[in-house]
Design a protein around this motif. Structure first.
Motif, PDB file in Angstrom:
ATOM      1  N   VAL A  77       0.455   8.483   3.067  1.00 32.26           N
ATOM      2  CA  VAL A  77      -0.951   8.097   2.878  1.00 32.26           C
ATOM      3  C   VAL A  77      -1.232   6.796   3.633  1.00 32.26           C
ATOM      4  O   VAL A  77      -2.271   6.649   4.295  1.00 32.26           O
ATOM      5  CB  VAL A  77      -1.288   7.950   1.384  1.00 32.26           C
ATOM      6  CG1 VAL A  77      -2.667   7.323   1.194  1.00 32.26           C
ATOM      7  CG2 VAL A  77      -1.225   9.301   0.686  1.00 32.26           C
ATOM      8  N   LYS A 118       2.457   1.890  -3.371  1.00 36.55           N
ATOM      9  CA  LYS A 118       1.513   2.334  -4.386  1.00 36.55           C
ATOM     10  C   LYS A 118       1.014   3.750  -4.137  1.00 36.55           C
ATOM     11  O   LYS A 118       0.926   4.563  -5.072  1.00 36.55           O
ATOM     12  CB  LYS A 118       0.326   1.366  -4.442  1.00 36.55           C
ATOM     13  CG  LYS A 118      -0.680   1.715  -5.538  1.00 36.55           C
ATOM     14  CD  LYS A 118      -1.775   0.654  -5.630  1.00 36.55           C
ATOM     15  CE  LYS A 118      -2.765   0.998  -6.752  1.00 36.55           C
ATOM     16  NZ  LYS A 118      -3.836  -0.032  -6.869  1.00 36.55           N
ATOM     17  N   TYR A 119       0.694   4.068  -2.883  1.00 30.87           N
ATOM     18  CA  TYR A 119       0.047   5.351  -2.586  1.00 30.87           C
ATOM     19  C   TYR A 119       0.936   6.337  -1.819  1.00 30.87           C
ATOM     20  O   TYR A 119       0.521   7.460  -1.579  1.00 30.87           O
ATOM     21  CB  TYR A 119      -1.224   5.122  -1.782  1.00 30.87           C
ATOM     22  CG  TYR A 119      -2.277   4.332  -2.520  1.00 30.87           C
ATOM     23  CD1 TYR A 119      -3.034   4.925  -3.530  1.00 30.87           C
ATOM     24  CD2 TYR A 119      -2.501   2.991  -2.221  1.00 30.87           C
ATOM     25  CE1 TYR A 119      -4.000   4.209  -4.215  1.00 30.87           C
ATOM     26  CE2 TYR A 119      -3.466   2.259  -2.901  1.00 30.87           C
ATOM     27  CZ  TYR A 119      -4.214   2.871  -3.892  1.00 30.87           C
ATOM     28  OH  TYR A 119      -5.159   2.141  -4.573  1.00 30.87           O
ATOM     29  N   SER A 120       2.092   5.924  -1.385  1.00 28.84           N
ATOM     30  CA  SER A 120       3.062   6.675  -0.579  1.00 28.84           C
ATOM     31  C   SER A 120       2.941   6.260   0.882  1.00 28.84           C
ATOM     32  O   SER A 120       1.876   5.837   1.355  1.00 28.84           O
ATOM     33  CB  SER A 120       2.915   8.195  -0.700  1.00 28.84           C
ATOM     34  OG  SER A 120       1.976   8.711   0.216  1.00 28.84           O
ATOM     35  N   PHE A 163       0.845  -1.204   0.000  1.00 28.12           N
ATOM     36  CA  PHE A 163       0.000   0.000   0.000  1.00 28.12           C
ATOM     37  C   PHE A 163       0.877   1.250   0.000  1.00 28.12           C
ATOM     38  O   PHE A 163       0.613   2.216  -0.729  1.00 28.12           O
ATOM     39  CB  PHE A 163      -0.914  -0.016   1.229  1.00 28.12           C
ATOM     40  CG  PHE A 163      -1.941   1.079   1.252  1.00 28.12           C
ATOM     41  CD1 PHE A 163      -3.225   0.850   0.782  1.00 28.12           C
ATOM     42  CD2 PHE A 163      -1.637   2.343   1.759  1.00 28.12           C
ATOM     43  CE1 PHE A 163      -4.190   1.864   0.808  1.00 28.12           C
ATOM     44  CE2 PHE A 163      -2.585   3.354   1.785  1.00 28.12           C
ATOM     45  CZ  PHE A 163      -3.867   3.113   1.302  1.00 28.12           C
TER      46      PHE A 163
END
Length: 454
Positions: free
Chosen positions: A300, A295-297, A292
């Protein structure tokens, strides 16, 4: 900082495993006293809740002052020899012995005995933990290698917390409870923690690819620099405050779990299952949080994990009206969030250390790690103390093992609120703080930090 050339993605399995093993000791020491020490003082030794809060809190305040000094000493040694091993050896050998002595008070001033040896055990723990936190910056220079190192460490941390934190009370109960049960528990836990810490010393010795830069001043000057970094390096300050507020929330929750099991669910032994429900999911979801974050930083992911924990924590309030087995689902939600709340800040910490180095021209990894460890330790101590003060405010009555006392009607609501509303509110506050996290422009220009992962 002088680096040897190390290709990205070159993290050696042996070094990663050796580093991860240290979390057996750090995770066990962070979890087990927070779970059982308050309850041991109030319900086995008969120490009043207010006094018990001081027995737990004061030694940790000392560690808050000691941590930056240990970090400065570690930086000095790293600059001179390229190694932080001696301090880690002292902690790995001394902490387990002192931990056992904490749970071996003689007949007489038990509160004073626990206070002294818990203070000494926490001091020895700092000598291992502070240089241990600084190591990722020096073992690898690539962000992905560091993230892998920290991710493995957190996975081991979750396993250690489950083994020592969950298994410790089970050993206590199997040994018959009471003073003898706690002593047997301490011996078993200390053995496991000591082995893990010594494995890290062995597995990482001589593996650093960089070292702290030579200090321009004395150890005390470095101590001041570590504290000064809180003021001067904004990314470190915001990450530190966020992490400490969350550590406080987790510590309050964990301190209350034993009381929740005993006085709300009516089953003292339910602590082991509740704790397993909190920590067990962390072992399963750690890879999910890792992906996660990619993918999103990581920031985040950090926010998402925090929200999951807050929702799980606040749901405990339903136990005021309908206590029952459903609380294990709430505990599991807390565990899912807790995994990310550990992994993301620790993977961001090396970036803030790089940020500090870019801004001020030299690495102060040990000093910053000392401040981090001191504040984490302080939060871990303040949590049980806060929960004990909540108990004192609602009229909780302490007892010894052989006593049976009735509690006033206000105790159950106090326990539930302490386990639910208070931790959830703190975590939501931390999310607001995290929104201010940024890496400085000098570090961005330097190119040592992959902005896509922030």
């Amino acid at each position: 900082m002088t680096d040897r050339a190390v290709p990205a993605g070159s993290a050696a399995a042996g070094v990663v495993a050796g580093y991860g093993a240290g979390s057996i000791g750090t995770g066990g020491f962070a979890a087990l006293p927070g779970l059982v020490l308050a309850y041991y003082l109030t319900d086995t030794l008969g120490v009043a809740a207010g006094l018990a809060s001081l027995v737990i809190l004061v030694p940790k305040i000392w560690d808050v002052l000691l941590g930056p000094l240990v970090g400065a000493l570690s930086d000095t040694r790293s600059a001179r020899t390229g190694s932080r091993t001696p301090e880690m050896v002292v902690g790995a050998l001394a902490m387990p012995v002192l931990f056992v002595l904490t749970f071996a008070p003689p007949i007489g001033p038990a509160a004073l005995w626990v206070f002294v040896f818990f203070l000494l055990a926490a001091t020895a723990y700092s000598f291992f933990q502070v240089p241990y936190i600084a190591l990722p910056t020096e073992l690898y220079t690539d962000a992905k290698d560091r993230t892998r190192l920290v991710t493995v460490r957190i996975a081991v941390l979750a396993a250690a917390i489950l083994l020592v934190g969950g298994g410790g009370p089970a050993v206590r109960d199997a040994a018959g409870g009471g003073p003898t049960g706690y002593l047997v528990m301490a011996i078993a836990a200390a053995t496991v923690m000591g082995v893990g810490m010594l494995l890290t010393v062995w597995g990482t010795r001589g593996k650093s690819v960089s070292r702290a830069d030579p200090s321009d001043g004395t150890v005390w000057a470095q101590y001041r620099e570590g504290l000064g970094a809180v003021r001067s390096t904004r990314s470190f300050r915001i990450l530190l405050i966020t992490f400490v507020v969350q550590a406080l929330a987790v510590a309050i929750l964990l301190a209350g779990v034993q009381y929740l099991a005993t006085y709300v669910l009516g089953d003292e032994a339910a602590l082991t299952l509740l704790f397993a429900a909190v920590v067990g999911p962390a072992l399963l979801v750690m890879p999910v949080w890792y992906r996660f974050g990619l993918k999103y930083s990581r920031t985040v992911g950090f926010v998402a994990a925090s929200i999951v924990f807050a929702l799980g924590s606040v749901s405990f309030v339903i136990a005021l009206w309908t206590p029952g087995p459903w609380v294990f689902a709430s505990a599991a939600a807390c565990g899912i969030g807790y995994a990310g709340m550990q992994a993301f800040p620790l993977s961001l910490l090396p970036d803030t250390i790089e940020d500090d180095a870019a801004r001020f021209g030299r690495s102060r990894a040990g000093a910053l790690s000392g401040v981090w460890t001191a504040c984490e330790t302080g939060a871990g101590a303040v949590g049980p103390a806060v929960f004990l003060l909540i108990l004192a405010s609602v009229g909780f009555r302490s007892s010894t093992t052989d006593d049976i006392v009735s509690q006033p009607d206000s105790v159950v609501p106090g326990i539930v609120v302490g386990c639910s509303i208070v931790p959830a509110a703190l975590v939501i506050l931390s999310v607001v703080l995290l929104k201010q996290f940024r890496i400085s422009e000098p570090s961005r220009r330097r190119g040592r930090i992959d902005e896509r992962t922030l």
